[in-house]
Design an enzyme around this catalytic site. Structure first.
Site, PDB file in Angstrom:
ATOM      1  N   THR A 180       0.876  -1.186   0.000  1.00  0.00           N
ATOM      2  CA  THR A 180       0.000   0.000   0.000  1.00  0.00           C
ATOM      3  C   THR A 180       0.910   1.232   0.000  1.00  0.00           C
ATOM      4  OG1 THR A 180      -0.256  -0.276   2.400  1.00  0.00           O
ATOM      5  CG2 THR A 180      -2.043  -1.088   1.004  1.00  0.00           C
ATOM      6  N   LYS A 209       3.994  -6.986   3.995  1.00  0.00           N
ATOM      7  CA  LYS A 209       3.748  -5.589   3.658  1.00  0.00           C
ATOM      8  C   LYS A 209       3.406  -4.855   4.941  1.00  0.00           C
ATOM      9  CE  LYS A 209       0.405  -3.519   3.291  1.00  0.00           C
ATOM     10  NZ  LYS A 209      -0.327  -2.559   4.214  1.00  0.00           N
ATOM     11  N   THR A 220      -0.103  -5.495  12.652  1.00  0.00           N
ATOM     12  CA  THR A 220      -0.608  -4.496  11.692  1.00  0.00           C
ATOM     13  C   THR A 220       0.015  -4.591  10.326  1.00  0.00           C
ATOM     14  OG1 THR A 220       0.987  -2.897  12.453  1.00  0.00           O
ATOM     15  CG2 THR A 220      -1.130  -2.881  13.507  1.00  0.00           C
ATOM     16  N   GLU A 307       6.509   4.579   7.433  1.00  0.00           N
ATOM     17  CA  GLU A 307       6.082   5.752   6.670  1.00  0.00           C
ATOM     18  C   GLU A 307       6.879   6.989   7.072  1.00  0.00           C
ATOM     19  OE1 GLU A 307       1.475   4.413   5.791  1.00  0.00           O
ATOM     20  OE2 GLU A 307       1.899   5.648   7.541  1.00  0.00           O
ATOM     21  N   ASN A 446      -0.207  10.295   6.163  1.00  0.00           N
ATOM     22  CA  ASN A 446      -1.446   9.872   6.822  1.00  0.00           C
ATOM     23  C   ASN A 446      -2.523  10.931   6.838  1.00  0.00           C
ATOM     24  OD1 ASN A 446      -1.189   7.024   7.958  1.00  0.00           O
ATOM     25  ND2 ASN A 446       0.811   7.937   8.364  1.00  0.00           N
ATOM     26  N   THR A 451      -6.964   9.817  -0.149  1.00  0.00           N
ATOM     27  CA  THR A 451      -6.972  10.381  -1.501  1.00  0.00           C
ATOM     28  C   THR A 451      -5.802   9.864  -2.318  1.00  0.00           C
ATOM     29  OG1 THR A 451      -5.813  12.322  -0.653  1.00  0.00           O
ATOM     30  CG2 THR A 451      -8.184  12.462  -0.831  1.00  0.00           C
TER      31      THR A 451
END
Length: 451
Positions: A180, A209, A220, A307, A446, A451
């Site tokens: 993702t 992932k 998670t 991230e 985040n 979007t």
């Protein structure tokens, strides 16, 4: 006033230069397993990136999975758990995974969608109906609260089956298909041997992932591990749980536990040799060690792709009276926003580490107080362990602050890898967690995720 930052993924799925070293250029993959990654367009904005992964065994195999403990469990989690229970972890043929939509908190319709995914995957295999319904593990990842474009996925599964193969490119494409916000596909493979069959070269391969919403329990993320060793179905759940506790349950990126966490292991015995049937056997102990080390290396890749992360941080808590206490302290430090932002800013602010250590064992209202505390302030020490092998930088020794060489501290924090060592001085137990820093980019990603 500055404008709102928007997240822009790397152009055309380009892997950042700093992450290229984690992507394998070749591999050794287990016999009897085939994989593919294909494009079905789960998200309308995805025009060509693979988003459907298929992992299949040429013969029915043993399998087990560990799932999220979040109370809002995604439909594929429920469907897969019930299928494995119904089959007693045997007779499994495949894992089917979509990215782009989590199929979580989607009601009865979402449950039906997950069941349909499994059923469509099952149709690809010629097998007699044994009355146990279903032989495919289903996984989904992406945005919570949205229904799957199930027709697209069901129409794409036969093509995904036709695309199955055993090459390195097949495995790498499948690893890409489950991503993702990941910036690189996470794939590892290796060989191992078992005492009872020293002449046989066994193989294990896996992909995972995860980049955000990462914290136990479970972890998670999604993960699939396949091996051509023969393992009794009844033993796999314990083997996997033990491995996950030392690996996927010892990482944290942001303290959020997902609704979709699933790590599965499949064993088809295609390499031959004796089946592992006893927990007391030498083979069992060797395979447990192999699976745990393999899972740990996979889990570390998730942290390296946190991230917006710029640092990979090992948190080691030693000299603890209990492993449970040590894990709680390590976990608390790992998810402290103040610790993580200081690391990003290359600030040797050890007071934040000590603060997180100190509040880690405060009882919540209504909880019993631990009568034998793990933390004795006057025995606690904190150090930075540099990644270049140079001596540790002591920050606090037996509750007394050291005069810190700020120049050397800054040099240590320039490195991508860092270890924080907390010695409690009260026992012989220890725990290790892996985490990363918080950057501006984490907020950007985040704040713009849907979007």
């Amino acid at each position: 006033m500055g404008g709102v930052r928007h997240y822009s993924p790397p152009p055309q799925n380009a892997i950042p230069a700093a992450k290229q070293k984690y992507v394998p250029t070749s591999g050794t993959y287990p016999k009897g397993f085939l994989v593919s990654g294909t494009h079905v367009g789960v998200k309308p904005t995805n025009k060509n990136t693979p988003d459907l992964a298929f992992l299949a065994s040429e013969t029915p195999c043993a399998a087990a999975a560990v799932f999220t403990k979040n109370k809002f469990q995604a439909a594929p989690v429920t469907v897969s758990r019930e299928m494995l229970k119904r089959r007693n972890n045997s007779g499994i043929r495949s894992v089917i995974v979509n990215s782009g939509c989590a199929n979580a908190v989607t009601g009865k319709g979402g449950m039906e969608d997950a069941e349909k995914m499994g059923e469509e995957a099952d149709k690809c295999f010629d097998q007699t109906n044994d009355g146990k319904r279903g032989s495919s593990i289903v996984m989904s990842t992406g945005v919570i609260g949205q229904r799957l474009p199930i027709r697209k996925i069901l129409q794409g599964i036969p093509a995904a089956f036709d695309a199955l193969g055993s090459s390195h490119d097949h495995w790498l494409t499948a690893a890409r298909a489950i991503c993702t916000t990941d910036t690189f596909p996470k794939l590892i493979s290796r060989t191992f041997s078992l005492p009872s069959s020293p002449s046989i070269e066994y193989k294990i391969a896996g992909m995972t992932k995860g980049a955000g919403m990462i914290h136990p329990n479970m972890a998670t993320l999604l993960g699939m591990i396949a091996t051509d060793a023969a393992i009794a179905p009844a033993l796999l759940p314990t083997l996997l749980t033990n491995a996950v506790n030392k690996s996927f349950n010892s990482i944290s990126i942001d303290g959020d536990t997902s609704t979709n966490d699933t790590v599965a292991v499949l064993a088809n015995g295609a390499a031959g040799g004796k089946e592992i049937t006893s927990e007391s056997s030498e083979d069992y102990a060797v395979f447990q060690k192999t699976l745990t080390e393999f899972s740990t290396d996979l889990a570390k890749l998730v942290v390296r792709d946190g991230e917006g992360a710029t640092k990979f941080v090992t948190i080691r808590v030693t000299e603890a009276p209990s492993e449970v206490g040590a894990r709680k302290i390590a976990s608390t430090i790992a998810r402290s926003p103040l610790v993580k932002t200081a690391l990003y800013g290359k600030d040797a602010n050890w007071g934040r580490i000590l603060c997180a250590t100190g509040y880690s064992q405060i009882s919540e209202p209504g909880q019993a107080i631990n009568e034998v505390p793990d933390i004795i302030p006057e025995k606690t020490s904190v150090s930075f362990i540099p990644s270049d092998g140079s001596p540790e930088l002591k920050l606090l020794v037996n509750g007394e602050p050291e005069t810190v060489d700020e120049v050397r501290a800054a040099e240590i924090l320039e490195h991508e890898d860092l270890e924080i060592l907390v010695r409690l001085g009260g026992g012989e137990q220890e725990a290790v967690y892996w985490t990363c820093d918080y950057s501006h980019e984490y907020i950007t990603i985040n704040g713009d995720y849907r979007t």
